[in-house]
Enzyme design. Structure first.
Site, PDB file in Angstrom:
ATOM      1  N   THR A   9       0.821  -1.222   0.000  1.00 31.31           N
ATOM      2  CA  THR A   9       0.000   0.000   0.000  1.00 31.31           C
ATOM      3  C   THR A   9       0.857   1.274   0.000  1.00 31.31           C
ATOM      4  OG1 THR A   9      -0.077  -0.074   2.410  1.00 31.31           O
ATOM      5  CG2 THR A   9      -1.943  -1.072   1.230  1.00 31.31           C
ATOM      6  N   LEU A  77       9.147  -4.500   1.469  1.00 26.78           N
ATOM      7  CA  LEU A  77       9.127  -3.028   1.430  1.00 26.78           C
ATOM      8  C   LEU A  77       8.471  -2.438   2.671  1.00 26.78           C
ATOM      9  CD1 LEU A  77       8.038  -2.457  -2.296  1.00 26.78           C
ATOM     10  CD2 LEU A  77      10.295  -2.962  -1.370  1.00 26.78           C
ATOM     11  N   GLN A  80       8.349   1.211   9.023  1.00 21.94           N
ATOM     12  CA  GLN A  80       8.045   2.553   9.537  1.00 21.94           C
ATOM     13  C   GLN A  80       9.082   3.419   8.829  1.00 21.94           C
ATOM     14  OE1 GLN A  80       7.864   5.770  10.422  1.00 21.94           O
ATOM     15  NE2 GLN A  80       9.472   5.419  11.933  1.00 21.94           N
ATOM     16  N   SER A 122      18.571   1.319   2.894  1.00 23.86           N
ATOM     17  CA  SER A 122      18.427   2.759   2.691  1.00 23.86           C
ATOM     18  C   SER A 122      19.754   3.509   2.795  1.00 23.86           C
ATOM     19  CB  SER A 122      17.465   3.289   3.759  1.00 23.86           C
ATOM     20  OG  SER A 122      17.546   4.686   3.856  1.00 23.86           O
ATOM     21  N   GLU A 124      20.032   6.103   4.319  1.00 24.28           N
ATOM     22  CA  GLU A 124      20.100   6.600   5.698  1.00 24.28           C
ATOM     23  C   GLU A 124      21.126   5.811   6.508  1.00 24.28           C
ATOM     24  OE1 GLU A 124      18.346   9.204   7.712  1.00 24.28           O
ATOM     25  OE2 GLU A 124      18.576   9.850   5.661  1.00 24.28           O
ATOM     26  N   TYR A 146      15.780   5.085  12.897  1.00 21.71           N
ATOM     27  CA  TYR A 146      15.416   4.493  11.605  1.00 21.71           C
ATOM     28  C   TYR A 146      16.653   3.914  10.920  1.00 21.71           C
ATOM     29  CZ  TYR A 146      14.176   4.237   6.642  1.00 21.71           C
ATOM     30  OH  TYR A 146      14.000   3.801   5.342  1.00 21.71           O
ATOM     31  N   HIS A 176      13.878   8.364  -2.999  1.00 18.67           N
ATOM     32  CA  HIS A 176      13.146   8.378  -4.269  1.00 18.67           C
ATOM     33  C   HIS A 176      11.708   8.805  -3.999  1.00 18.67           C
ATOM     34  CE1 HIS A 176      13.530   4.318  -2.624  1.00 18.67           C
ATOM     35  NE2 HIS A 176      12.264   4.147  -2.973  1.00 18.67           N
ATOM     36  N   PRO A 276      17.004  15.788  15.874  1.00 19.18           N
ATOM     37  CA  PRO A 276      18.016  15.701  16.932  1.00 19.18           C
ATOM     38  C   PRO A 276      19.410  15.418  16.379  1.00 19.18           C
ATOM     39  CG  PRO A 276      16.118  14.312  17.442  1.00 19.18           C
ATOM     40  CD  PRO A 276      15.903  14.833  16.053  1.00 19.18           C
TER      41      PRO A 276
END
Ligand code: NAP
Ligand code: F7E
Length: 320
Positions: A9, A77, A80, A122, A124, A146, A176, A276
Site C-alpha cells: 500500500t 518493502l 516505519q 536505505s 540513511e 530508523y 526516491h 536531533p
C-alpha cells in the site's frame, strides 16, 4: 512468476506492483488489518492482485501468507519509513524495520529456501558519511533510530544469504520520490505546499533544515532496479541513486519557480521540523548497478520536481 510484496500500500509497493503486473506476474500483497482501509495508491489495480492480511510484528501471519501465496520472489518493502517518527517511536521502528526483516527471512527459511528475497535498505545507513560518493563498500554510520534499524535489516539479509544460501539481496536505495510520496516527506510537502499556495488555499510553508542535501530520484525508476536485482545469477547488494545531489533549498527554489512563485514570500523556518541528529549530505555512486544490472534512471532532478509540482496542482485543482 509469483511475487509477494510487503508494504504494497506504500509508494514503492504501488509502483512495483504496476511494474510486475506489466511483466505478467501474479502479485500478492501483504496488508495490515485496520478499521478503515487506506488502499488509495493501489485502488486502480486492486482487482488484478490478491491481498493477504499479515503484520511484520506477527511471525505466524508471515509464515501463513508465504505458504498461501507460494511466491518465487518476496519484496520486503514494509517499514516505519518516516525518519522523525523513529525518534518518537524508536522501539516500534526497531520491531518493524529490524526484527521484521528477520521474521520475513525466517518465513522463507521455514517454508521454502528457494524463494528470492529483496530487502529495502536505505542510504540513511550512511548517515554521517564516511566517504563521498557513497558505494556498497562505504562504512555505515546511521544517525537516527530508523537508520540504525535499517543497518540491522541490511546485515541480517546478508547473514541469511551466507548462513542458509538463500538468494537474499539488499538494495541500498537513495531517496526516491513521486506524486504518491507521503505528504510529510520534504519533497511532497513542498510540492503540495506550492500547489496550495498557487491555488490560493495557503500562504505559508513551514520547513526545517534547508541546507540538507539529498540524492533524489523517481520511485518509478527505482522499483525496476529492485526487480533486476532478483533476476541475477547470484544475490548481491546494490546502491541505487542518480549521482546528483541538491539541497532542500534548491528543491524549494525549483518547485516554486515551476509555479511562477517567489519562494521567499512564503517559506518560513520552523524549529519543530529540525532533527536531533541530521544527515547533512548524501550522494550515491550507482556504477555497480549500471554495470551489472544495466540500470539507469530516466528522471533527473528537474524532471522529478516538475512531475511532482504539476501532479499536485492538478490533484488539488480537481478536488476543488
Ligand atoms: P511507505 O510509503 O511509507 O510505505 C510503507 C509500507 O509499509 C506501507 O504499505 C505500510 O502499510 C507498510 N507497513 C508499515 N508497517 C507495517 C507492518 N508492521 N506490517 C505490515 N506492513 C507495514 O514507504 P516507501 O517510501 O514506499 O518505502 C518502501 C520501503 O523502502 C521502506 O522499507 C522504506 O524504509 C524503504 N526506503 C525508502 C526510500 C524512499 O526514499 N522512499 C529509500 C530507501 C529505503 P500501511 O499502509 O498499513 O501503513
Ligand atoms: O527529509 C529535511 C530533513 O523526511 C529529507 C525516507 O524515505 O529517505 C527518506 O528519509 C531532508 C532531511 O526524507 C523538512 O531534515 C527540511 O534532511 O523527506 P525526508 P529522509 O529523512 O531523507 C530515506 C532514504 C529513507 O530511507 C526514508 O525512509 O529534508 N527537511 N524541512 C525536512 N524534512 C521533512 N520531512 N519535513 C520538513 O519540513
Amino acid at each position: 512468476m509469483r511475487a509477494l510484496i510487503t508494504g504494497i500500500t506504500g509508494q514503492d509497493g504501488s509502483y512495483l506492483t504496476e511494474f510486475l503486473l506489466s511483466k505478467g506476474y501474479e502479485v500478492f500483497g501483504v496488508v495490515r488489518r485496520a478499521s478503515t482501509e487506506s488502499f488509495e495508491r493501489i485502488d486502480h489495480i486492486k482487482d488484478k492482485i490478491t491481498l493477504l492480511q499479515a503484520d511484520l510484528l506477527d511471525q505466524l501471519s508471515l509464515i501463513s501468507v508465504v505458504e498461501e501465496s507460494k511466491p518465487d520472489e518476496i519484496y520486503n518493502l514494509a517499514a516505519q519509513s518516516f525518519v522523525p517518527t523513529s525518534w518518537t517511536q524508536p522501539v516500534l521502528t526497531g520491531e518493524f524495520n529490524a526484527l521484521g526483516v528477520t521474521k520475513v527471512l525466517e518465513a522463507i527459511r521455514l517454508v521454502n529456501r528457494k524463494i528470492k528475497f529483496y530487502q529495502a535498505s536505505s542510504s540513511e545507513m550512511f548517515g554521517k558519511v564516511r566517504e563521498t560518493p557513497q558505494t556498497e563498500a562505504t562504512p555505515l554510520y546511521p544517525r537516527s533510530p530508523y537508520g540504525v534499524a535499517k543497518v540491522y535489516g541490511h546485515w541480517i539479509t546478508i547473514n541469511y544469504r551466507e548462513s542458509y544460501d538463500i538468494f537474499a539481496t539488499s538494495g541500498i536505495l537513495f531517496n526516491h520520490e513521486s506524486p504518491r510520496r507521503g505528504l510529510e516527506f520534504v519533497t511532497r510537502k513542498i510540492t503540495n505546499g506550492v500547489a496550495r499556495i498557487k491555488l490560493g488555499l495557503d500562504d505559508n510553508l513551514a520547513l526545517g533544515n534547508l541546507d540538507a542535501k539529498r540524492d533524489w530520484g523517481y520511485a518509478g525508476d527505482y522499483v525496476k532496479a529492485m526487480w533486476l536485482m532478483l533476476q541475477q545469477d547470484k544475490p548481491d547488494d546494490f546502491v541505487i541513486s542518480t549521482g546528483e545531489t541538491h539541497s532542500v533549498k534548491e528543491f524549494v527554489e525549483e518547485a516554486f519557480s515551476i509555479a511562477d512563485l517567489d519562494w521567499k514570500k512564503y517559506v518560513t523556518k520552523d524549529p519543530r521540523f529540525m532533527r536531533p541528529a541530521e544527515v547533512d549530505f548524501l550522494v550515491g555512486d550507482s556504477s555497480k548497478a549500471k554495470k551489472i544490472l544495466g540500470w539507469e534512471p530516466e528522471y533527473d532532478f528537474k524532471g522529478l520536481v516538475k512531475l511532482m509540482v504539476e501532479a499536485d496542482i492538478k490533484l488539488l485543482g480537481e478536488k476543488r
